[in-house]
Design a protein around this motif. Sequence first.
Motif: not given
Length: 411
Positions: A175-195
């Motif tokens: 995403g574009c705006v999300q990467a700046a306004l909520s940068p933890n969203t994608n990181a959290a996604t990766a951590r959950v999927l990693d589990r």
Amino acid sequence: MQTHLSDSSKRLARGDEAQSILRSCVHCGFCTATCPTYQLLGDELDGPRGRIYLIKQVLEGAPVTASTLLHLDRCLSCRSCESTCPSGVKYHDLLDIGRAVVDAQVPRPLGQRLLRQGLRAVLPRPALVKALCRVGEVLRPLLPAPLERKLPAPASIAGIRPPPRHARRILLLEGCVQAALSPNTNAATARVLDRLGISVEPAPAAGCCGALDYHLDAQQQGLRRARRNIDAWWPAVEAGAEAIVQTASGCGAFVRDYGHLLQHDPHYAAKAARVSALSRDLVEVLRAESVEPLAVCAEQRVAFHCPCTLQHALKLGGQVEALLLRLGFSLAPVADGHLCCGSAGTYSLTQPALSRRLRADRLQALESGAAQLIATANIGCQAHLGAAARLPVRHWIEIVDAALDQPPERK
């Protein structure tokens, strides 16, 4: 209904499609009962039935006026009417066709042109949005409260995506705006999927999904962005990536439409159809998995705002709520969950007065059930609600990630 499209309308690339949609509408009026702008304004021309009639007039050769433009601009594109319509009218497609014709014939005031061009110049560029957020962070003490609350929380920047190491791989539209306004969203996604044994594979060349341009008078630019994303993803698609996942339902709705919008492009039609078939909202991935490995310790009471794009465009209403219940969260009741919060992409900036009224109604419903926080599934809704909410507003995957039974090294 009967139609008599003008010769120029018949020659439009989507003229036949427009005529088919118009003829499927029986003007029953069921759509007005669930249209947010009709409920606010009580004007037939600010509801789906009236807007369909306006577009019909335009395509039949009637003069196009500034009033026509105004009523089409006031539409949120929430698609609630499509969920209500018993005839299956594809209203959003007709609206896109009608808006393109009207935009070409009615010049906008200078202020509107500058605003729309500015939004298109800034928002699809994550690096620029991040830079502006950094400036905003420096000036945070001086900013008005509504603007200050749109900035990402400093703590949300933490979190690094784990490297791919699983046999199962998915692509993630960052995403574009999300990467700046909520940068933890994608990181959290990766951590959950990693589990869950799923690796997130980056596609650095992929950028804005194209929805912002497409819905701000620049449909061809939006489609060019779609083609660039297809090119960026295609090597991984050919290599066996099982899905292209979006954590913002607004982006997901547009990516899901690539196949339809590019169906007549001889170079991209087949690829676009394949990408749309692989497109998944994050909840579609998690609902198909056994969630026991997540070991969630869910202690908070959550009010979930279901974005319009999730429930009306992607037809995934109730899915996030069901997943959160599976994980052990307590959900607060939310009245009129089918209604829009007023974010609607850039609507909160192009139609601020109507947007604020819709947000006030939504927040009243979300905050009245003794919730401790508000969850949603789209960055636009998250930022818009968060700018006025008394409760924290987070993407639901961040809430799940925060509730994981963390291993010792992450505590």
